[in-house]
Design an enzyme around this catalytic site. Structure first.
Site, PDB file in Angstrom:
ATOM      1  N   GLU A 237       0.835  -1.211   0.000  1.00 61.57           N
ATOM      2  CA  GLU A 237       0.000   0.000   0.000  1.00 61.57           C
ATOM      3  C   GLU A 237       0.869   1.259   0.000  1.00 61.57           C
ATOM      4  O   GLU A 237       0.723   2.138   0.853  1.00 61.57           O
ATOM      5  CB  GLU A 237      -0.990  -0.016   1.181  1.00 61.57           C
ATOM      6  CG  GLU A 237      -1.979  -1.138   1.063  1.00 61.57           C
ATOM      7  CD  GLU A 237      -3.222  -1.011   1.958  1.00 61.57           C
ATOM      8  OE1 GLU A 237      -3.273  -0.128   2.824  1.00 61.57           O
ATOM      9  OE2 GLU A 237      -4.149  -1.810   1.766  1.00 61.57           O
TER      10      GLU A 237
ATOM     11  N   GLU B 108      -4.905  -8.661  -0.309  1.00 66.53           N
ATOM     12  CA  GLU B 108      -5.735  -8.325   0.849  1.00 66.53           C
ATOM     13  C   GLU B 108      -7.173  -8.223   0.378  1.00 66.53           C
ATOM     14  O   GLU B 108      -7.490  -7.416  -0.512  1.00 66.53           O
ATOM     15  CB  GLU B 108      -5.299  -6.998   1.494  1.00 66.53           C
ATOM     16  CG  GLU B 108      -3.986  -7.108   2.238  1.00 66.53           C
ATOM     17  CD  GLU B 108      -3.609  -5.871   3.038  1.00 66.53           C
ATOM     18  OE1 GLU B 108      -4.518  -5.135   3.481  1.00 66.53           O
ATOM     19  OE2 GLU B 108      -2.399  -5.646   3.198  1.00 66.53           O
TER      20      GLU B 108
END
Ligand code: AHR
Length: 492
Positions: A173, A296
């Site tokens: 991220e 994820e």
């Protein structure tokens, strides 16, 4: 009666077993308590790993585990987690509750865990606050079999032989907690860092994963593909199913029918997200060399009342099980382009497969979905189609029936269907093309939409044999209960 057609003559793609992966982060009670209790614990363990959880993961057929984060990965310095325990640095886990991380679970412990579970390793390196050298030396420490400073350090710490890294992610991220980078800046950083993720002799080539988009951020995919596609094997999308909004996500266990459908509709939205990212990827990479990875995914509800906000501990109901089945069926259908997926997270965090409380362990409805679906691993996806209406509320509708079907090397077909309706049975007639069916067996997971397993009632939701169907010459007819997941095993 809905028509369900399975055509084993049309072989679509191989379903990578790694679609059934999990994610484990130094977050709340995932690693500590959930997976690792230390050798001195009264909780039964092997070299510090909880025996009950390891056995459950083995039984579930866990193929690959992602570690150490998550946001944690971009503030993790691997050298803090090696060597004698008493010398390991303590740090603040700034992302997750500000608790002290004592680094007692590090590289050696992670590989020990993978060995015990029998799964492959997926490691995320630190781009956000780490150096190229640090990342490069970690890979050398883990995978180099010869004589070198890092390989010698590993030996000094008690491990002679190198381990294998199957997948390595260059940051996590990086559009957010991993450094708040713009896509162009990350793409350049990705190119630079990955250069020093070396493949050492004797090890399989490391599959390199670039940080991908946040949900619908199509621009991120565009830029990454434009600037870095030749240097990556996979691009990692993150998408969470949040019923409300990030401020008020909604309770994991107390929700209305409206919220049930809202949650499922948002889960189903991943189909469109995947399709649109793949369209962009295919434009830059028409030979489809770069895979999509979804490292994820899962539901993100409010934490359980009375628990630490930073620990992301949530219960898990039949609604979560249906979300898991929707996702896994969609991933199977895209297995020509999706190589690996990792539900967040394995134990005690978000949509876990297991919850622990001291020495007690509960398997969640999501666990049972993974266990049912494990038959798809490494099978061939075959063409299948079901007629179905969109059902739900005025604002939140999704297909009532979502399915996928695969075939093993003996021609046995495994079909997994979910009836997403909260209240309506679905009658289906399945026909398998060009087949005389010899036997059909089935397994079901069903319950009230908010049914869950608690520490007082561990077996409230679990799979059972399903017998409410009639075999026909070329398939079967069945009535699938509301809010259910059913697996049919068809021998021809
Ligand atoms: O899974 C919890 C967090 O969600 C991860 O650390 C991060 O990558 C994501 O935002």
């Amino acid at each position: 009666m809905e028509k369900y057609l399975i055509n084993p003559n049309r072989k679509m793609s191989k379903i990578s077993k790694d679609i059934y992966g999990n994610f484990s982060e130094h977050l709340g009670r995932c690693i500590y308590e959930g997976l690792f209790v230390g050798e001195d614990s009264d909780i039964p363990n092997v070299k510090g790993m909880r025996k009950d959880v390891v056995d459950a993961l083995k039984e579930m057929g866990l193929p690959v585990l992602r570690w150490p984060g998550g946001c944690f990965a971009d503030e993790y310095h691997w050298m803090d987690g090696i060597g004698p325990l008493e010398n390991r640095k303590k740090m603040i886990n700034t992302h997750w509750g500000g608790v002290i991380e004592d680094n007692s679970f590090g590289t050696h412990e992670f590989f020990e865990l993978c060995d015990q579970v029998g799964c492959d390793a997926y490691i995320t390196g630190n781009v956000g606050s780490g150096s190229v050298r640090e990342m490069s030396e970690w890979v050398e420490y883990i995978t180099f079999g010869g004589k070198s400073p890092m390989a010698d350090l590993r030996r000094q710490n008690g491990r002679e032989n190198p381990w294998k890294i199957k997948y390595f992610a260059v940051g996590n991220e990086n559009w957010g907690c991993g450094g708040n980078m713009r896509p162009e800046f990350y793409a350049d950083n990705y190119r630079r860092y990955q250069t020093f993720v070396r493949n050492y002799e004797g090890n399989d080539r490391i599959y390199k994963v670039a940080c991908g988009p946040n949900g619908e951020d199509y621009n991120w995919t565009e830029e990454l593909m434009k600037h870095a596609k030749n240097h990556m094997d996979g691009l990692a999308l993150h998408y969470y199913t949040v019923t409300g909004d990030w401020g008020h996500k909604g309770s994991a266990t107390e929700f209305t029918h409206e919220e049930y459908y809202k949650c499922l509709r948002k889960a189903y939205h991943i189909e469109e997200i995947i399709t649109r990212h793949l369209e962009i990827m295919n434009r830059y990479d028409p030979s489809k060399r770069v895979d999509l990875v979804i490292d994820e995914w899962g539901t993100w509800h409010d934490v359980e009342p009375g628990t630490n906000q930073g620990f992301l501990y949530q219960q898990n109901t039949m609604r979560d099980a249906v979300v898991a089945a929707i996702n896994l069926n969609i991933f199977n259908k895209h297995s020509d382009r999706i190589r690996m997926c990792n539900i967040a997270q394995t134990v005690n965090v978000l949509q876990s497969v297991a919850l622990t409380d001291g020495a007690e362990m509960v398997l969640t409805p999501t666990y049972w979905v993974f266990r049912m679906f494990k038959d798809h691993q490494e099978n061939t996806l075959v063409d299948s189609y079901i007629t179905t209406e969109k059902k739900g509320t005025e604002s939140d509708k999704l297909p009532q029936l979502i399915e996928s079907a695969s075939m093993d090397e003996n021609g046995v077909i495994y079909s997994t269907l979910t009836n997403t309706s909260a209240s309506e049975v679905a009658e289906i007639r399945c026909q398998v093309a060009d087949s005389a069916v010899k036997s059909v067996r089935a397994e079901i997971l069903t319950g009230e939409i908010d049914a869950y397993n608690s520490f007082d009632s561990k077996n409230n939701v679990h799979t059972e044999e399903f017998t409410s169907f009639n075999m026909t010459a070329d398939g079967f007819e069945a009535a699938l209960p509301a809010c259910s997941i059913v697996k049919f095993i068809i021998e021809r």
